[in-house]
Write a protein that holds these residues in place. Structure first.
Motif, PDB file in Angstrom:
ATOM      1  N   ASP A 199     -76.846  35.820 -59.421  1.00 34.46           N
ATOM      2  CA  ASP A 199     -75.690  35.590 -60.278  1.00 34.46           C
ATOM      3  C   ASP A 199     -76.105  35.637 -61.743  1.00 34.46           C
ATOM      4  O   ASP A 199     -77.283  35.838 -62.073  1.00 34.46           O
ATOM      5  CB  ASP A 199     -74.992  34.279 -59.920  1.00 34.46           C
ATOM      6  N   LYS A 200     -75.132  35.416 -62.635  1.00 37.18           N
ATOM      7  CA  LYS A 200     -75.397  35.570 -64.062  1.00 37.18           C
ATOM      8  C   LYS A 200     -76.353  34.536 -64.626  1.00 37.18           C
ATOM      9  O   LYS A 200     -76.847  34.695 -65.744  1.00 37.18           O
ATOM     10  CB  LYS A 200     -74.083  35.542 -64.838  1.00 37.18           C
ATOM     11  N   ARG A 206     -86.200  38.806 -70.073  1.00 34.93           N
ATOM     12  CA  ARG A 206     -87.505  38.635 -69.417  1.00 34.93           C
ATOM     13  C   ARG A 206     -87.421  38.981 -67.943  1.00 34.93           C
ATOM     14  O   ARG A 206     -88.296  39.700 -67.415  1.00 34.93           O
ATOM     15  CB  ARG A 206     -87.964  37.192 -69.598  1.00 34.93           C
ATOM     16  N   ASN A 207     -86.391  38.511 -67.263  1.00 37.36           N
ATOM     17  CA  ASN A 207     -86.264  38.784 -65.834  1.00 37.36           C
ATOM     18  C   ASN A 207     -86.036  40.260 -65.568  1.00 37.36           C
ATOM     19  O   ASN A 207     -86.603  40.830 -64.623  1.00 37.36           O
ATOM     20  CB  ASN A 207     -85.118  37.961 -65.247  1.00 37.36           C
ATOM     21  N   ARG A 208     -85.198  40.902 -66.373  1.00 33.28           N
ATOM     22  CA  ARG A 208     -84.935  42.335 -66.161  1.00 33.28           C
ATOM     23  C   ARG A 208     -86.176  43.170 -66.429  1.00 33.28           C
ATOM     24  O   ARG A 208     -86.439  44.154 -65.729  1.00 33.28           O
ATOM     25  CB  ARG A 208     -83.769  42.775 -67.047  1.00 33.28           C
ATOM     26  N   ILE A 220     -77.500  42.085 -61.241  1.00 38.16           N
ATOM     27  CA  ILE A 220     -77.319  40.787 -61.878  1.00 38.16           C
ATOM     28  C   ILE A 220     -76.291  40.965 -62.987  1.00 38.16           C
ATOM     29  O   ILE A 220     -76.507  41.745 -63.910  1.00 38.16           O
ATOM     30  CB  ILE A 220     -78.639  40.246 -62.462  1.00 38.16           C
ATOM     31  N   PRO A 221     -75.156  40.289 -62.926  1.00 35.43           N
ATOM     32  CA  PRO A 221     -74.146  40.450 -63.973  1.00 35.43           C
ATOM     33  C   PRO A 221     -74.642  39.937 -65.319  1.00 35.43           C
ATOM     34  O   PRO A 221     -75.408  38.980 -65.389  1.00 35.43           O
ATOM     35  CB  PRO A 221     -72.955  39.634 -63.453  1.00 35.43           C
ATOM     36  N   PHE A 243     -74.156  47.665 -62.972  1.00 35.22           N
ATOM     37  CA  PHE A 243     -73.632  46.615 -62.087  1.00 35.22           C
ATOM     38  C   PHE A 243     -72.764  47.248 -61.020  1.00 35.22           C
ATOM     39  O   PHE A 243     -71.810  47.970 -61.327  1.00 35.22           O
ATOM     40  CB  PHE A 243     -72.820  45.593 -62.888  1.00 35.22           C
ATOM     41  N   ASP A 244     -73.123  46.998 -59.751  1.00 31.95           N
ATOM     42  CA  ASP A 244     -72.396  47.537 -58.607  1.00 31.95           C
ATOM     43  C   ASP A 244     -71.698  46.381 -57.890  1.00 31.95           C
ATOM     44  O   ASP A 244     -72.347  45.518 -57.297  1.00 31.95           O
ATOM     45  CB  ASP A 244     -73.370  48.245 -57.658  1.00 31.95           C
ATOM     46  N   THR A 245     -70.376  46.361 -57.970  1.00 30.35           N
ATOM     47  CA  THR A 245     -69.624  45.252 -57.366  1.00 30.35           C
ATOM     48  C   THR A 245     -69.763  45.222 -55.851  1.00 30.35           C
ATOM     49  O   THR A 245     -69.749  44.150 -55.239  1.00 30.35           O
ATOM     50  CB  THR A 245     -68.133  45.357 -57.738  1.00 30.35           C
ATOM     51  N   THR A 246     -69.911  46.395 -55.226  1.00 29.24           N
ATOM     52  CA  THR A 246     -70.057  46.434 -53.765  1.00 29.24           C
ATOM     53  C   THR A 246     -71.366  45.797 -53.329  1.00 29.24           C
ATOM     54  O   THR A 246     -71.416  45.009 -52.377  1.00 29.24           O
ATOM     55  CB  THR A 246     -69.973  47.878 -53.269  1.00 29.24           C
ATOM     56  N   VAL A 247     -72.448  46.131 -54.030  1.00 33.50           N
ATOM     57  CA  VAL A 247     -73.744  45.540 -53.707  1.00 33.50           C
ATOM     58  C   VAL A 247     -73.744  44.038 -54.014  1.00 33.50           C
ATOM     59  O   VAL A 247     -74.331  43.240 -53.276  1.00 33.50           O
ATOM     60  CB  VAL A 247     -74.862  46.257 -54.495  1.00 33.50           C
TER      61      VAL A 247
END
Length: 293
Positions: A199-200, A206-208, A220-221, A243-247
């Motif tokens: 989640d957001k 840093r994480n990306r 991750i939104p 961002f892929d809403t299906t995934v």
């Protein structure tokens, strides 16, 4: 066999990975009965002294849980059953998710003592809020947070215990570093999933960067403030995150996994005074989820 005890199939999967030699020629006594006692306490959350007599002496059950939590036995058993599942294609590496949950800490979980220096003549004093004991203060009282990495089969790949007020984003890398599934044929353990969902709360530069460096795709939104800051900087702010809403819908898998873990009352509420013992309780519950058919 009582309600909640290990079945014969579960015991057959668990037995090969348990330690049997205590040392100096000694052997453990009746692992199955003791583990059933540990699982009974995890499921009900009762005090150790109130364990039913059918599990033997309560202190034997308590001491084995504490010892296996301290020496890493539960961690080794968890990785062994994970390797067994991975060898048969039982782990969904295509998509894993990360999330956290806050657990209330019982009043008996506070007050872990600091060890006094030898020959100091000083008595130990209770310390309630040491970061290494995973206890945090919130409006509702003492809390502990469990960070979980789960795969598509609703089973945990790794867990991490921190104080309840610690943020999620800084703990994403440490909990992912705990994912180490051994390979039965030898070689380095498997640590990298194909895709990560979160989640957001896990949205940070840093994480990306960490995920891109390890070539892990992620969904991750982006938080509103981060999006506004990127647009304000113009071309220097970089490209929008994909961002892929299906995934992203598959992120509910880790939430359902957390619900399964918190079905164990001694996980939903922390009764253990020491953090390593509570982490051992979470790991023992995770092992049970892995060996269930």
């Amino acid at each position: 066999m009582g309600r909640g005890d290990l079945t014969d199939a579960e015991w057959a999967r668990l037995r090969p990975y348990l330690p049997w030699n205590v040392g100096r020629g000694g052997r453990w006594k009746d692992h199955r009965r003791v583990i059933n006692g540990i699982l009974f306490r995890l499921r009900t959350g009762i005090p150790w002294r109130d364990l039913p007599a059918r599990f033997g002496k309560w202190k034997t059950v308590h001491d084995r849980q504490r010892r296996w939590s301290a020496d890493g036995t539960w961690e080794r058993v968890l990785r062994a059953v994970q390797a067994d599942a991975d060898a048969t294609g039982g782990i969904d590496w295509s998509m894993v998710s990360v999330d956290s949950t806050v657990c209330r800490a019982h009043q008996h979980a506070a007050g872990a003592r600091r060890e006094a220096p030898r020959n100091s003549g000083k008595r130990t004093r209770p310390v309630q809020h040491r970061p290494d004991e995973g206890l945090g203060r919130s409006r509702g009282g003492l809390t502990t947070k469990i960070h979980v990495v789960g795969e598509g089969g609703l089973r945990p790949l790794a867990t991490l215990v921190t104080p309840g007020q610690w943020g999620d984003a800084p703990q994403m890398v440490p909990v992912l570093e705990r994912v180490k599934v051994p390979r039965p044929a030898g070689g380095r353990p498997r640590t990298r999933p194909g895709h990560l969902g979160g989640d957001k709360a896990y949205s940070s530069l840093r994480n990306r960067r960490y995920l891109r460096r390890r070539q892990i795709k992620h969904t991750i939104p982006e938080r509103k403030d981060q999006r506004a800051n990127r647009k304000r900087r113009g071309s220097a702010g970089g490209r929008p995150t994909g961002f892929d809403t299906t995934v992203y819908k598959r992120r509910n898998e880790v939430e359902r996994l957390i619900n399964r873990l918190k079905n164990y009352r001694a996980v939903a509420t922390r009764f253990d005074k020491r953090a390593y013992v509570f982490h051992g309780s979470v790991t023992a519950a995770s092992v049970r989820l892995w060996i269930r058919p």
